[in-house]
Design an enzyme around this catalytic site. Structure first.
Site, short mmCIF file in Angstrom:
data_model
loop_
_atom_site.label_atom_id
_atom_site.label_comp_id
_atom_site.label_asym_id
_atom_site.label_seq_id
_atom_site.Cartn_x
_atom_site.Cartn_y
_atom_site.Cartn_z
N ARG A 29 -7.23 81.47 30.11
CA ARG A 29 -6.91 81.74 29.25
C ARG A 29 -6.19 82.75 28.90
O ARG A 29 -6.27 84.06 30.00
CB ARG A 29 -8.33 82.44 28.20
CG ARG A 29 -8.64 81.24 27.55
CD ARG A 29 -10.08 81.93 27.32
NE ARG A 29 -11.55 80.56 26.98
CZ ARG A 29 -10.94 79.56 26.34
NH1 ARG A 29 -10.08 78.92 25.47
NH2 ARG A 29 -11.94 78.85 26.14
N ASP A 30 -4.95 82.87 28.12
CA ASP A 30 -3.65 84.40 27.70
C ASP A 30 -4.43 85.78 27.32
O ASP A 30 -5.37 85.69 26.66
CB ASP A 30 -2.65 84.27 27.24
CG ASP A 30 -1.04 84.63 27.62
OD1 ASP A 30 0.06 83.89 27.39
OD2 ASP A 30 -1.75 85.57 26.94
N ASN A 87 8.70 78.93 28.38
CA ASN A 87 9.60 79.90 28.17
C ASN A 87 9.96 80.41 29.32
O ASN A 87 9.90 80.13 30.70
CB ASN A 87 8.76 81.35 28.05
CG ASN A 87 7.97 81.84 26.42
OD1 ASN A 87 8.63 80.92 25.67
ND2 ASN A 87 6.99 81.97 27.02
N VAL A 96 6.83 86.21 33.48
CA VAL A 96 6.15 86.71 34.76
C VAL A 96 6.76 84.89 35.03
O VAL A 96 6.88 83.83 34.92
CB VAL A 96 4.64 85.86 33.86
CG1 VAL A 96 3.73 86.11 35.97
CG2 VAL A 96 3.61 87.14 33.62
N HIS A 100 5.30 78.47 33.97
CA HIS A 100 3.75 78.07 33.23
C HIS A 100 3.79 77.01 32.14
O HIS A 100 5.06 77.84 31.63
CB HIS A 100 2.77 79.44 32.99
CG HIS A 100 4.17 80.33 32.47
ND1 HIS A 100 4.69 81.58 33.19
CD2 HIS A 100 3.46 80.72 30.99
CE1 HIS A 100 5.13 81.94 32.30
NE2 HIS A 100 4.82 82.18 31.42
N HIS A 102 2.49 77.37 27.78
CA HIS A 102 1.16 77.99 27.41
C HIS A 102 0.94 76.48 26.27
O HIS A 102 1.26 76.15 25.72
CB HIS A 102 2.41 78.73 26.36
CG HIS A 102 3.26 79.93 26.94
ND1 HIS A 102 2.00 81.22 26.80
CD2 HIS A 102 4.15 80.07 27.72
CE1 HIS A 102 3.21 82.53 27.59
NE2 HIS A 102 4.10 81.31 27.82
P1 DGP Z 1 5.51 84.26 29.00
O1 DGP Z 1 6.44 85.60 28.55
O2 DGP Z 1 6.73 82.68 29.13
O3 DGP Z 1 6.15 84.98 30.98
O4 DGP Z 1 4.27 84.27 29.48
C1 DGP Z 1 3.53 85.40 30.19
C2 DGP Z 1 1.87 85.30 29.63
O5 DGP Z 1 1.23 85.62 30.72
C3 DGP Z 1 1.85 86.51 28.48
O6 DGP Z 1 1.75 85.63 27.27
C4 DGP Z 1 0.99 86.91 28.33
C5 DGP Z 1 0.28 86.61 30.17
N1 DGP Z 1 -0.53 87.60 30.41
C6 DGP Z 1 0.60 88.29 31.61
N2 DGP Z 1 -0.83 88.84 32.27
C7 DGP Z 1 -1.58 88.35 32.59
C8 DGP Z 1 -2.95 88.49 33.38
O7 DGP Z 1 -3.00 89.15 33.71
N3 DGP Z 1 -4.27 87.69 33.12
C9 DGP Z 1 -3.49 86.63 32.02
N4 DGP Z 1 -4.83 85.55 31.71
N5 DGP Z 1 -2.70 86.34 31.38
C10 DGP Z 1 -1.56 87.31 31.53
#
Ligand code: DGP
Length: 114
Positions: A29-30, A87, A96, A100, A102
């Site tokens: 989960r995000d 993205n 990140v 990945h 979403h």
């Molecule tokens: P993007 O912006 O497309 O690179 O998406 C990165 C996503 O990762 C963002 O929606 C927030 C999520 N995210 C960042 N750090 C963490 C983390 O430590 N744990 C989790 N579960 N999600 C994270």
């Protein structure tokens, strides 16, 4: 290749709410959900961006997409519909640098995205 927060999640060095795993994929989960369902699907292999994916990653990326569709059916939101987003780099809004997808569901999505 730079280590990211997602590599640490794969290695269980930091916690995450993991919803699916097999030998080559992980979904969790995000941290900052943008919909009632917001799950990130990643290959465990550290590919920084979609632009870095190579021809030898084609089958892996295909299985990644199919794992998303399978998850959507199992969780019961496939029929209503959902969105899958990648993205890519700065203008794509990537934060990140570990490839990945979403997976967003549980509400009607707008278009165009911001
Ligand atoms: P993007 O912006 O497309 O690179 O998406 C990165 C996503 O990762 C963002 O929606 C927030 C999520 N995210 C960042 N750090 C963490 C983390 O430590 N744990 C989790 N579960 N999600 C994270």
């Amino acid at each position: 290749m730079a280590d990211t927060i997602f590599d640490k999640i794969v290695r269980r060095e930091i916690p995450a709410d993991i919803v699916y795993e097999n030998d080559e994929l992980l979904a969790f989960r995000d941290l900052n959900p943008q919909a009632p369902v917001h799950v990130l699907f990643i290959p465990k292999k550290a590919i920084p961006t979609l632009d870095d994916a190579a021809p030898e990653d084609a089958a892996l990326l295909g299985r990644l997409l199919l794992a998303v569709a399978d998850y959507a059916r199992r969780e019961g939101f496939a029929e209503q519909g959902y969105r899958v987003v990648n993205n890519c780099r700065e203008y794509g809004g990537q934060t990140v640098y570990h490839l990945h997808l979403h997976v967003l569901a549980g509400r009607r999505m707008g278009w165009p995205p911001g």
